[in-house]
Design a protein around this motif. Structure first.
Motif, short mmCIF file in Angstrom:
data_model
loop_
_atom_site.label_atom_id
_atom_site.label_comp_id
_atom_site.label_asym_id
_atom_site.label_seq_id
_atom_site.Cartn_x
_atom_site.Cartn_y
_atom_site.Cartn_z
N ALA A 64 0.85 -1.20 0.00
CA ALA A 64 0.00 0.00 0.00
C ALA A 64 0.88 1.25 0.00
O ALA A 64 1.97 1.25 0.57
CB ALA A 64 -0.92 0.01 1.22
N THR A 65 0.39 2.28 -0.64
CA THR A 65 1.06 3.57 -0.64
C THR A 65 -0.01 4.65 -0.80
O THR A 65 -1.20 4.37 -0.70
CB THR A 65 2.14 3.68 -1.74
N GLY A 66 0.38 5.85 -1.06
CA GLY A 66 -0.57 6.95 -1.23
C GLY A 66 0.11 8.29 -1.05
O GLY A 66 1.33 8.42 -1.20
N TYR A 67 -0.69 9.25 -0.68
CA TYR A 67 -0.20 10.61 -0.47
C TYR A 67 -1.19 11.31 0.46
O TYR A 67 -2.40 11.22 0.27
CB TYR A 67 -0.13 11.36 -1.80
N ASP A 79 3.13 30.63 11.91
CA ASP A 79 2.50 30.04 10.73
C ASP A 79 3.26 28.77 10.36
O ASP A 79 4.47 28.80 10.12
CB ASP A 79 2.55 31.02 9.55
N TYR A 80 2.53 27.65 10.32
CA TYR A 80 3.14 26.37 9.98
C TYR A 80 2.88 26.03 8.52
O TYR A 80 1.80 26.28 7.99
CB TYR A 80 2.61 25.25 10.88
N ASP A 81 3.89 25.43 7.88
CA ASP A 81 3.77 25.00 6.49
C ASP A 81 2.88 23.77 6.40
O ASP A 81 2.62 23.09 7.39
CB ASP A 81 5.15 24.66 5.92
N ASP A 82 2.45 23.47 5.18
CA ASP A 82 1.70 22.26 4.92
C ASP A 82 2.59 21.04 5.21
O ASP A 82 3.81 21.11 5.09
CB ASP A 82 1.23 22.20 3.48
N THR A 83 1.95 19.94 5.60
CA THR A 83 2.66 18.70 5.93
C THR A 83 2.23 17.62 4.94
O THR A 83 1.04 17.39 4.78
CB THR A 83 2.36 18.26 7.37
N GLN A 84 3.20 16.97 4.31
CA GLN A 84 2.90 15.92 3.35
C GLN A 84 3.66 14.63 3.69
O GLN A 84 4.81 14.70 4.10
CB GLN A 84 3.28 16.33 1.92
N PHE A 85 2.96 13.50 3.47
CA PHE A 85 3.56 12.19 3.68
C PHE A 85 3.24 11.28 2.50
O PHE A 85 2.17 11.37 1.90
CB PHE A 85 2.99 11.51 4.94
N ILE A 86 4.17 10.37 2.21
CA ILE A 86 3.94 9.27 1.29
C ILE A 86 4.21 7.99 2.09
O ILE A 86 5.36 7.69 2.41
CB ILE A 86 4.86 9.32 0.06
N PRO A 87 3.14 7.25 2.43
CA PRO A 87 3.35 6.01 3.18
C PRO A 87 3.81 4.88 2.25
O PRO A 87 3.36 4.78 1.11
CB PRO A 87 1.97 5.70 3.77
N ILE A 88 4.69 4.06 2.76
CA ILE A 88 5.11 2.82 2.10
C ILE A 88 4.82 1.73 3.11
O ILE A 88 5.49 1.64 4.14
CB ILE A 88 6.61 2.86 1.73
N ALA A 89 3.80 0.92 2.82
CA ALA A 89 3.29 0.03 3.86
C ALA A 89 2.83 -1.30 3.31
O ALA A 89 2.67 -1.49 2.10
CB ALA A 89 2.11 0.72 4.57
N GLY A 90 2.60 -2.21 4.23
CA GLY A 90 1.92 -3.46 3.95
C GLY A 90 0.50 -3.31 4.46
O GLY A 90 0.27 -2.71 5.51
N ALA A 91 -0.46 -3.83 3.70
CA ALA A 91 -1.87 -3.71 4.08
C ALA A 91 -2.45 -5.09 4.32
O ALA A 91 -2.14 -6.04 3.61
CB ALA A 91 -2.66 -3.00 2.98
N GLY A 92 -3.30 -5.20 5.32
CA GLY A 92 -4.04 -6.42 5.59
C GLY A 92 -5.51 -6.08 5.73
O GLY A 92 -5.86 -5.06 6.35
#
Length: 178
Positions: A64-67, A79-92
């Motif tokens: 599994a992945t995404g954004y 003022d805080y900037d936007d936060t972005q993640f790309i997960p690299i995972a195993g899904a069950g």
């Protein structure tokens, strides 16, 4: 090390399924940042992608992945900037019955924005299957990280260890593209 081992085991299991029922899924979500994330962001949106292999009629696993994109907030005058993640995972995924599914994604979330080192990613989810192609779901997306922080007050250097949990309560829809 344990996290990497668990991710490797889940990924290997996903590719060794004997009775594979292939399923490419694409989803979208919206959410509200919670836990430490609520201090820095106001709203979140993103995409989910996974490919699930059927182990049997009830249980599926796969990569599994995404954004995810969380929009920055003003907190205590900063003022805080936007936060972005790309997960690299195993899904069950476990199908309770034809209508309901529960699942868990585990892995690592890569931080995209400046100053975001990412961390351990986990996503428990609950889904309602509208039909064999469309599912609506609710989940908690968490990214746990630890880092050392230091600052200089003009006289002394101060260091401390910081534990952070950037969480998102989300609702979304997933579409099976097979």
């Amino acid at each position: 090390m344990k996290k990497l081992f668990l991710l490797t085991v889940l990924t290997v299991l996903s590719f060794t399924a004997v009775k594979a029922q292939e399923g490419f899924n694409l989803g979208a979500f919206i959410g509200l940042p919670v836990a430490d994330g609520s201090d820095y962001a106001t709203f979140s949106a993103g995409l989910d992608v996974n490919y699930l292999f059927g182990i049997n009629e009830k249980f599926s696993v796969g990569p599994a992945t995404g954004y995810s994109h969380s929009f920055g907030d003003t907190y205590y005058g900063l003022d805080y900037d936007d936060t972005q993640f790309i997960p690299i995972a195993g899904a069950g995924r476990f199908n309770i019955n034809e209508m309901f599914t529960v699942g868990l994604d585990l892995g690592y979330a890569v931080g995209i924005n400046d100053g975001n080192d990412g961390g351990f990613y986990y996503r428990p989810m609950f889904g309602y299957n509208i039909n064999d192609k469309i599912q609506v779901n609710a989940s908690y997306r968490g990214v746990r990280s630890s880092y050392d922080s230091g600052y200089y007050d003009g006289y002394n250097y101060y260091y401390r260890s910081v534990d952070s949990n950037f969480g998102i309560l989300s609702v979304g829809a997933s579409f099976n593209l097979n």
